[in-house]
Design a protein around this motif. Structure first.
Motif, PDB file in Angstrom:
ATOM      1  N   VAL A  99       2.268 -16.619  -0.966  1.00 20.41           N
ATOM      2  CA  VAL A  99       3.608 -16.032  -1.130  1.00 20.41           C
ATOM      3  C   VAL A  99       3.892 -15.063   0.015  1.00 20.41           C
ATOM      4  N   LYS A 100       5.183 -14.869   0.261  1.00 23.25           N
ATOM      5  CA  LYS A 100       5.618 -13.915   1.296  1.00 23.25           C
ATOM      6  C   LYS A 100       6.153 -12.661   0.621  1.00 23.25           C
ATOM      7  N   GLU A 101       5.810 -11.510   1.199  1.00 24.30           N
ATOM      8  CA  GLU A 101       6.375 -10.241   0.739  1.00 24.30           C
ATOM      9  C   GLU A 101       6.758  -9.458   1.988  1.00 24.30           C
ATOM     10  N   TYR A 102       8.020  -9.146   2.148  1.00 21.20           N
ATOM     11  CA  TYR A 102       8.515  -8.459   3.345  1.00 21.20           C
ATOM     12  C   TYR A 102       7.927  -9.074   4.622  1.00 21.20           C
ATOM     13  N   GLY A 103       7.890 -10.401   4.663  1.00 20.22           N
ATOM     14  CA  GLY A 103       7.444 -11.101   5.877  1.00 20.22           C
ATOM     15  C   GLY A 103       5.934 -11.264   6.010  1.00 20.22           C
ATOM     16  N   HIS A 104       5.161 -10.717   5.070  1.00 13.05           N
ATOM     17  CA  HIS A 104       3.701 -10.850   5.132  1.00 13.05           C
ATOM     18  C   HIS A 104       3.276 -11.957   4.182  1.00 13.05           C
ATOM     19  N   SER A 105       2.222 -12.700   4.571  1.00 13.55           N
ATOM     20  CA  SER A 105       1.752 -13.804   3.717  1.00 13.55           C
ATOM     21  C   SER A 105       0.506 -13.385   2.939  1.00 13.55           C
ATOM     22  N   PHE A 106       0.463 -13.782   1.668  1.00 18.54           N
ATOM     23  CA  PHE A 106      -0.704 -13.479   0.834  1.00 18.54           C
ATOM     24  C   PHE A 106      -1.148 -14.701   0.058  1.00 18.54           C
ATOM     25  N   SER A 107      -2.454 -14.897   0.041  1.00 20.20           N
ATOM     26  CA  SER A 107      -3.019 -15.974  -0.763  1.00 20.20           C
ATOM     27  C   SER A 107      -3.116 -15.494  -2.214  1.00 20.20           C
ATOM     28  N   ILE A 108      -2.550 -16.275  -3.099  1.00 18.34           N
ATOM     29  CA  ILE A 108      -2.481 -15.894  -4.516  1.00 18.34           C
ATOM     30  C   ILE A 108      -3.231 -16.938  -5.341  1.00 18.34           C
ATOM     31  N   ASN A 109      -4.102 -16.444  -6.218  1.00 20.00           N
ATOM     32  CA  ASN A 109      -4.794 -17.349  -7.138  1.00 20.00           C
ATOM     33  C   ASN A 109      -4.238 -17.092  -8.542  1.00 20.00           C
ATOM     34  N   LEU A 110      -3.484 -18.054  -9.030  1.00 17.70           N
ATOM     35  CA  LEU A 110      -2.761 -17.852 -10.287  1.00 17.70           C
ATOM     36  C   LEU A 110      -3.643 -18.058 -11.518  1.00 17.70           C
ATOM     37  N   SER A 111      -4.725 -18.805 -11.340  1.00 14.62           N
ATOM     38  CA  SER A 111      -5.430 -19.301 -12.518  1.00 14.62           C
ATOM     39  C   SER A 111      -6.812 -18.697 -12.782  1.00 14.62           C
ATOM     40  N   ASP A 112      -7.547 -18.307 -11.735  1.00 14.42           N
ATOM     41  CA  ASP A 112      -8.990 -18.111 -11.929  1.00 14.42           C
ATOM     42  C   ASP A 112      -9.431 -16.704 -12.322  1.00 14.42           C
ATOM     43  N   TYR A 113      -8.579 -15.719 -12.105  1.00 11.93           N
ATOM     44  CA  TYR A 113      -8.953 -14.332 -12.391  1.00 11.93           C
ATOM     45  C   TYR A 113      -7.862 -13.672 -13.224  1.00 11.93           C
ATOM     46  N   LEU A 114      -8.191 -12.477 -13.734  1.00 11.68           N
ATOM     47  CA  LEU A 114      -7.182 -11.715 -14.473  1.00 11.68           C
ATOM     48  C   LEU A 114      -6.076 -11.254 -13.519  1.00 11.68           C
ATOM     49  N   ASP A 115      -6.458 -10.866 -12.304  1.00 12.17           N
ATOM     50  CA  ASP A 115      -5.476 -10.450 -11.290  1.00 12.17           C
ATOM     51  C   ASP A 115      -5.321 -11.557 -10.253  1.00 12.17           C
ATOM     52  N   THR A 116      -4.144 -11.613  -9.634  1.00 13.25           N
ATOM     53  CA  THR A 116      -3.810 -12.777  -8.792  1.00 13.25           C
ATOM     54  C   THR A 116      -4.147 -12.596  -7.308  1.00 13.25           C
ATOM     55  N   GLY A 117      -4.430 -11.341  -6.896  1.00 13.22           N
ATOM     56  CA  GLY A 117      -4.674 -11.100  -5.470  1.00 13.22           C
ATOM     57  C   GLY A 117      -3.651 -10.164  -4.864  1.00 13.22           C
ATOM     58  N   LEU A 118      -2.587  -9.859  -5.603  1.00  9.38           N
ATOM     59  CA  LEU A 118      -1.571  -8.937  -5.069  1.00  9.38           C
ATOM     60  C   LEU A 118      -1.068  -8.061  -6.218  1.00  9.38           C
ATOM     61  N   PHE A 119      -1.227  -6.730  -6.076  1.00 10.53           N
ATOM     62  CA  PHE A 119      -0.711  -5.817  -7.100  1.00 10.53           C
ATOM     63  C   PHE A 119       0.730  -5.477  -6.757  1.00 10.53           C
ATOM     64  N   LEU A 120       1.648  -5.960  -7.585  1.00 11.54           N
ATOM     65  CA  LEU A 120       3.070  -5.886  -7.238  1.00 11.54           C
ATOM     66  C   LEU A 120       3.635  -4.464  -7.323  1.00 11.54           C
ATOM     67  N   ASP A 121       2.979  -3.591  -8.113  1.00  9.36           N
ATOM     68  CA  ASP A 121       3.519  -2.228  -8.270  1.00  9.36           C
ATOM     69  C   ASP A 121       3.404  -1.412  -6.983  1.00  9.36           C
ATOM     70  N   HIS A 122       2.567  -1.846  -6.029  1.00  6.79           N
ATOM     71  CA  HIS A 122       2.433  -1.098  -4.775  1.00  6.79           C
ATOM     72  C   HIS A 122       3.211  -1.738  -3.617  1.00  6.79           C
ATOM     73  N   ARG A 123       4.168  -2.599  -3.936  1.00  5.96           N
ATOM     74  CA  ARG A 123       4.953  -3.271  -2.886  1.00  5.96           C
ATOM     75  C   ARG A 123       5.599  -2.253  -1.926  1.00  5.96           C
ATOM     76  N   GLU A 124       6.261  -1.238  -2.494  1.00  8.76           N
ATOM     77  CA  GLU A 124       6.980  -0.274  -1.641  1.00  8.76           C
ATOM     78  C   GLU A 124       6.006   0.708  -0.968  1.00  8.76           C
ATOM     79  N   THR A 125       4.864   0.958  -1.593  1.00  6.94           N
ATOM     80  CA  THR A 125       3.847   1.820  -0.950  1.00  6.94           C
ATOM     81  C   THR A 125       3.307   1.112   0.293  1.00  6.94           C
ATOM     82  N   ARG A 126       3.099  -0.203   0.178  1.00  7.81           N
ATOM     83  CA  ARG A 126       2.615  -0.977   1.349  1.00  7.81           C
ATOM     84  C   ARG A 126       3.608  -0.867   2.497  1.00  7.81           C
ATOM     85  N   LYS A 127       4.897  -0.980   2.145  1.00  9.61           N
ATOM     86  CA  LYS A 127       5.932  -0.914   3.178  1.00  9.61           C
ATOM     87  C   LYS A 127       5.925   0.472   3.841  1.00  9.61           C
TER      88      LYS A 127
END
Ligand SMILES: C[S@@+](CC[C@H](N)C(=O)[O-])C[C@H]1O[C@@H](n2cnc3c(N)ncnc32)[C@H](O)[C@@H]1O
Length: 295
Positions: A99-127
């Motif tokens: 998936v893309k977030e503000y132009g950055h690409s992240f590999s997301i695993n939807l099925s295998d773990y409790l978390d997917t690989g990206l914590f969405l609550d820190h989107r604006e902190t990353r920016k």
């Protein structure tokens, strides 16, 4: 309000933010209403449904129907967020996407773990970290899949160091670096305990302009129990020792009852930051975030 109307009104509220920022990953429902003990995250045409209390098959079907009609969602992944063994609806088959977030690409695993690989609550902190990173040396501890690192490196950081205890996550960081064409020669990954890395960095005379510390509430390493409440002064003091005079520490955690023990810290300024909580995480703040500087 029925489930469909609830999701529709949440989507209506968030659509301007999602569209303006071309977001492919966002939270459409945040467990804010007692009607639905759930949080629902959208990743392109997939939904990750976090379950905080048992739900019936009928309710799951209703949610799926509603998400199909509102957003064209095709696959559904259920995550048991209760601390008990409960029956949860059946998820779609194994799936990984980018998936893309503000132009950055992240590999997301939807099925295998409790978390997917990206914590969405820190989107604006990353920016925000990206906005401070040009020509800076960055240390990202408890780095998980390296999302803060990716933003900093893409924004022109001179060097980045990502530290995580887990081999799986260190490999995931390398995958995300490669997805964003970031060279490993300037972006190092260390499979290490954070406090051990601090000692190593001190021996090597490494210093940093930005240090990111976003630890779990609890973890275990070599029989030692880490707790953010008990151990945050050691983490922050260790980071202050490695911080350049005009540098900053971004310290965040998800422990609801967290209290900063300022008396156990070296002289520093601490500002609690709430302006970077994104609108899809309305309600109870998802994290406590502090910007810390030397004094
Ligand atoms: C809450 S996640 C961090 C999220 C990350 N900051 C982000 O925004 O994507 C916690 C991470 O800390 C790592 N971890 C746990 N204990 C650790 C330790 N003592 N030293 C380094 N990493 C640790 C885990 O492997 C996990 O990847």
């Amino acid at each position: 309000m029925n489930i469909h109307d609830l999701l529709k009104s949440s989507l209506t509220r968030l659509t301007p933010y999602i569209e303006k920022n071309h977001l492919e990953a966002y939270r459409i429902y945040n467990n804010t209403d007692r009607t639905l003990p759930l949080a629902i995250d959208i990743y392109q045409n997939n939904a990750v449904i976090h379950i905080f209390a048992p739900i019936s098959e009928g309710m799951a079907k209703e949610i799926e129907q509603s998400l199909k009609s509102l957003l064209g969602i095709q696959d559904f992944f259920y995550k048991n967020r209760t601390k008990k063994e409960i029956q949860i609806p059946k998820s779609s088959p194994q799936k990984e996407i980018t998936v893309k977030e503000y132009g950055h690409s992240f590999s997301i695993n939807l099925s295998d773990y409790l978390d997917t690989g990206l914590f969405l609550d820190h989107r604006e902190t990353r920016k925000w970290i990206a906005s401070k990173s040009l020509n800076k040396t960055i240390l990202n501890t408890f780095a998980y899949t390296g999302s803060f690192t990716i933003y900093a490196a893409c924004a022109g950081a001179a060097k980045t160091y990502s530290v995580d205890l887990s081999k799986t996550y260190c490999e995931w960081i390398k995958k995300n670096l490669a997805l964003n064409n970031l060279p490993p020669e300037k972006n190092w990954t260390y499979k290490m305990d954070t406090l051990e890395f601090f000692k190593y960095a001190k021996r090597k005379n490494f210093t940093f302009d930005i240090i990111i510390i976003d630890p779990p509430t609890f973890s275990k390493n070599k029989g030692k129990n880490f707790s953010v409440q008990k151990d945050h002064p050691d983490l922050i003091n260790g980071a202050l020792d490695l911080l350049n005079p005009r540098g900053l520490i971004m310290f965040s955690n998800n422990f609801r009852d967290f209290l900063m023990e300022t008396r156990r810290l070296q002289p520093c300024s601490i500002n609690k930051e709430i302006s970077m909580i994104p609108p899809d995480f309305n309600g109870i703040p998802p994290h406590h975030c502090f910007i810390i500087k030397k004094q």
